[in-house]
Design an enzyme around this catalytic site. Structure first.
Site, PDB file in Angstrom:
ATOM      1  N   GLU A  34       0.760  -1.064  -0.180  1.00  0.00           N
ATOM      2  CA  GLU A  34       0.169  -0.203   0.149  1.00  0.00           C
ATOM      3  C   GLU A  34       0.894   1.284  -0.032  1.00  0.00           C
ATOM      4  OE1 GLU A  34      -2.839  -0.242  -1.269  1.00  0.00           O
ATOM      5  OE2 GLU A  34      -3.765  -1.176   0.305  1.00  0.00           O
ATOM      6  N   HIS A  35       0.447   2.108  -0.619  1.00  0.00           N
ATOM      7  CA  HIS A  35       1.179   3.462  -1.069  1.00  0.00           C
ATOM      8  C   HIS A  35       2.710   2.849  -1.492  1.00  0.00           C
ATOM      9  CE1 HIS A  35      -1.779   6.359   0.323  1.00  0.00           C
ATOM     10  NE2 HIS A  35      -2.296   5.647   0.717  1.00  0.00           N
ATOM     11  N   ASP A  37       3.240   2.053  -4.745  1.00  0.00           N
ATOM     12  CA  ASP A  37       3.324   2.231  -6.496  1.00  0.00           C
ATOM     13  C   ASP A  37       3.842   3.276  -6.850  1.00  0.00           C
ATOM     14  OD1 ASP A  37       1.011   3.600  -5.557  1.00  0.00           O
ATOM     15  OD2 ASP A  37      -0.290   2.765  -7.201  1.00  0.00           O
ATOM     16  N   GLY A 122     -15.668   5.197  -3.195  1.00  0.00           N
ATOM     17  CA  GLY A 122     -14.996   5.529  -1.995  1.00  0.00           C
ATOM     18  C   GLY A 122     -14.962   4.515  -1.025  1.00  0.00           C
ATOM     19  N   SER A 126     -11.158   0.723  -6.217  1.00  0.00           N
ATOM     20  CA  SER A 126     -10.945   1.326  -7.585  1.00  0.00           C
ATOM     21  C   SER A 126     -12.215   1.464  -8.450  1.00  0.00           C
ATOM     22  CB  SER A 126      -9.745   0.472  -8.169  1.00  0.00           C
ATOM     23  OG  SER A 126      -8.604   0.551  -7.461  1.00  0.00           O
ATOM     24  N   SER A 128     -12.741   4.133  -9.871  1.00  0.00           N
ATOM     25  CA  SER A 128     -12.513   5.123 -11.008  1.00  0.00           C
ATOM     26  C   SER A 128     -11.457   4.511 -12.000  1.00  0.00           C
ATOM     27  CB  SER A 128     -12.060   6.497 -10.383  1.00  0.00           C
ATOM     28  OG  SER A 128     -10.869   6.220  -9.666  1.00  0.00           O
ATOM     29  N   ASP A 173      -3.898   0.693  -9.681  1.00  0.00           N
ATOM     30  CA  ASP A 173      -5.191   0.200  -9.875  1.00  0.00           C
ATOM     31  C   ASP A 173      -5.338  -0.079 -11.071  1.00  0.00           C
ATOM     32  OD1 ASP A 173      -5.049   0.985  -7.351  1.00  0.00           O
ATOM     33  OD2 ASP A 173      -6.325   2.904  -7.245  1.00  0.00           O
TER      34      ASP A 173
HETATM   35  C1  GLA Z   1      -4.975   4.527  -4.435  1.00  0.00           C
HETATM   36  C2  GLA Z   1      -4.266   4.866  -5.671  1.00  0.00           C
HETATM   37  C3  GLA Z   1      -3.028   3.837  -5.692  1.00  0.00           C
HETATM   38  C4  GLA Z   1      -2.320   3.388  -4.584  1.00  0.00           C
HETATM   39  C5  GLA Z   1      -3.222   3.273  -3.441  1.00  0.00           C
HETATM   40  C6  GLA Z   1      -2.504   2.967  -2.269  1.00  0.00           C
HETATM   41  O1  GLA Z   1      -5.588   3.407  -4.574  1.00  0.00           O
HETATM   42  O2  GLA Z   1      -4.979   5.060  -6.779  1.00  0.00           O
HETATM   43  O3  GLA Z   1      -2.179   4.301  -6.998  1.00  0.00           O
HETATM   44  O4  GLA Z   1      -1.328   4.472  -4.341  1.00  0.00           O
HETATM   45  O5  GLA Z   1      -4.100   4.111  -3.345  1.00  0.00           O
HETATM   46  O6  GLA Z   1      -1.750   1.961  -2.227  1.00  0.00           O
END
Ligand code: GLA
Length: 381
Positions: A34-35, A37, A122, A126, A128, A173
């Site tokens: 997570e966070h 990418d 929300g 994903s 979007s 995503d």
């Molecule tokens: C959102 C962003 C992704 C990623 C995640 C966290 O989903 O769209 O690119 O950074 O947060 O892992």
């Protein structure tokens, strides 16, 4: 009525004739990573059964689209015309995706489109990216051109998000939605977009629970975390935090806050590697330990969790025990929690959540079950 039929029916009602076809793009759940990418790291998302369907037909002279989930809102425009920004509005994604494909040399024609989805907005699943990839598929189909390669669709969708919605997201995503395969996690190296499918053992299942706290990435926290990571990388003298190590961090004089951000990213990338090994070894206990550590790191070092989510994660981890684990998934500040466990534990754990978790806004917790046995309807119908 299933999503594809609902979309086809909405098209017929709106435009007075049958669509020429229906495309689908799934949502995704991130198992771990997570966070990382946008720090050139490794991530392990997987596509889910819920997604976006678009019924389409070719037409001359512009796009005529209807959003079936937004009370039949319409957008009629000529491609390339001045495009007002409506951050995070479905119209931004529609117009943005056509423009971003054109930037990559893929010029699409006019189309009639009816759009519907089954991913809660929300929720950190994903919606979007799924919408953008589905739009790319529908526009290509309506233009009679080959579907763009997954990487092209993903990069165009990411640009649409950056430019049209103002969210400086990474590429996880979009790649998960465009290149993921049902029943497998996608090991994605965000530095070079290399992918490897990691099939989940059939006897495992993935539970996704909505915390009921909805979050919007556009509210600024997301971009702020990205800036923190860039500042930490610059101070450590590396191009991105992928190039940093625990030793480099220990010997640095980063501020306590930036050091916490960097520690999350560095340790999370290691956890992704270890999770792939745990899946390949069919070691649920080891994977569970990694999922729990990931959540603690997001909560304490990256500081993107909220109390309701922490409570839900604790409840799930207590119910699952050593045979798996749970963590928040997605951008943070609410959204969904993902848990991996043996498939024969699912009903018991689901019952615990239904009995003991109350979303802050009331109502019952929404639960989805995914796994190797569940196949999202990808591509075309
Ligand atoms: C959102 C962003 C992704 C990623 C995640 C966290 O989903 O769209 O690119 O950074 O947060 O892992």
């Amino acid at each position: 009525m299933n999503l594809i039929d609902r979309t086809r029916e909405g098209f017929r009602r709106t435009f007075g004739h049958d669509p020429a076809g229906v495309v689908f793009a799934p949502g995704r759940v991130n198992l771990i990573g997570e966070h990382v990418d946008y720090n050139d790291g490794l991530v392990l998302p997987m596509p889910i059964a819920a997604g976006t369907a678009i019924a389409w037909s070719p037409q001359d002279g512009g796009i005529d689209a209807v959003a079936l989930d937004f009370g039949g809102e319409r957008d009629r425009h000529v491609q390339g015309s001045a495009m007002p920004h409506h951050p995070a509005d479905w119209r931004s994604y529609l117009r943005g995706m056509a423009a971003c494909l054109a930037d990559r040399g893929i010029h699409t024609d006019g189309a009639k489109l009816a759009i519907a989805g089954s991913i809660p907005r929300g929720s950190g699943l994903s919606s979007s990216a799924s919408l953008c990839v589905a739009i790319g598929r529908a526009l290509a189909a309506a233009s009679g051109i080959a579907e763009p390669a997954p990487q092209t669709l993903a990069l165009a969708a990411q640009s649409a998000e950056h430019v049209w919605a103002g969210v400086k997201c990474g590429i996880m995503d979009q790649m998960a939605v465009a290149a993921g395969e049902a029943g497998s996690a996608l090991l994605l190296d965000c530095a070079d977009l290399q992918t490897r499918q990691i099939p989940l053992p059939h006897e495992w299942a993935v539970l996704i629970v909505q915390s009921g706290v909805t979050r919007e990435l556009v509210d600024g926290h997301y971009n702020q975390r990205r800036q923190d990571c860039e500042a930490a990388a610059a101070a450590l003298g590396v191009k991105s935090l992928r190039g940093a190590s625990a030793e480099l961090l220990d010997g640095s004089d980063l501020s306590p806050q930036l050091a916490r951000r960097a520690r999350h990213v560095i340790s999370e990338i290691d956890r992704v590697r270890a999770s792939v090994q745990a899946i390949e070894d069919r070691d649920l206990a080891r994977l569970g330990t990694l999922l729990r550590a990931s959540h603690r790191s997001m909560r304490d070092d990256f500081e993107i969790s909220v109390t309701a989510v922490d409570n839900l994660v604790d409840l799930l981890n207590a119910a699952i025990g050593v045979g798996g684990g749970a963590r928040m998934t997605g951008g943070g500040f609410g959204g969904a929690v993902v848990a991996v466990m043996a498939a024969d534990q699912i009903e018991r754990v689901r019952a615990v959540v239904a009995a003991d978790y109350r979303p802050p806004c009331g109502g019952a917790a929404q639960i989805m079950i995914e796994g190797a046995g569940r196949v999202p309807a990808g591509g075309h119908e």
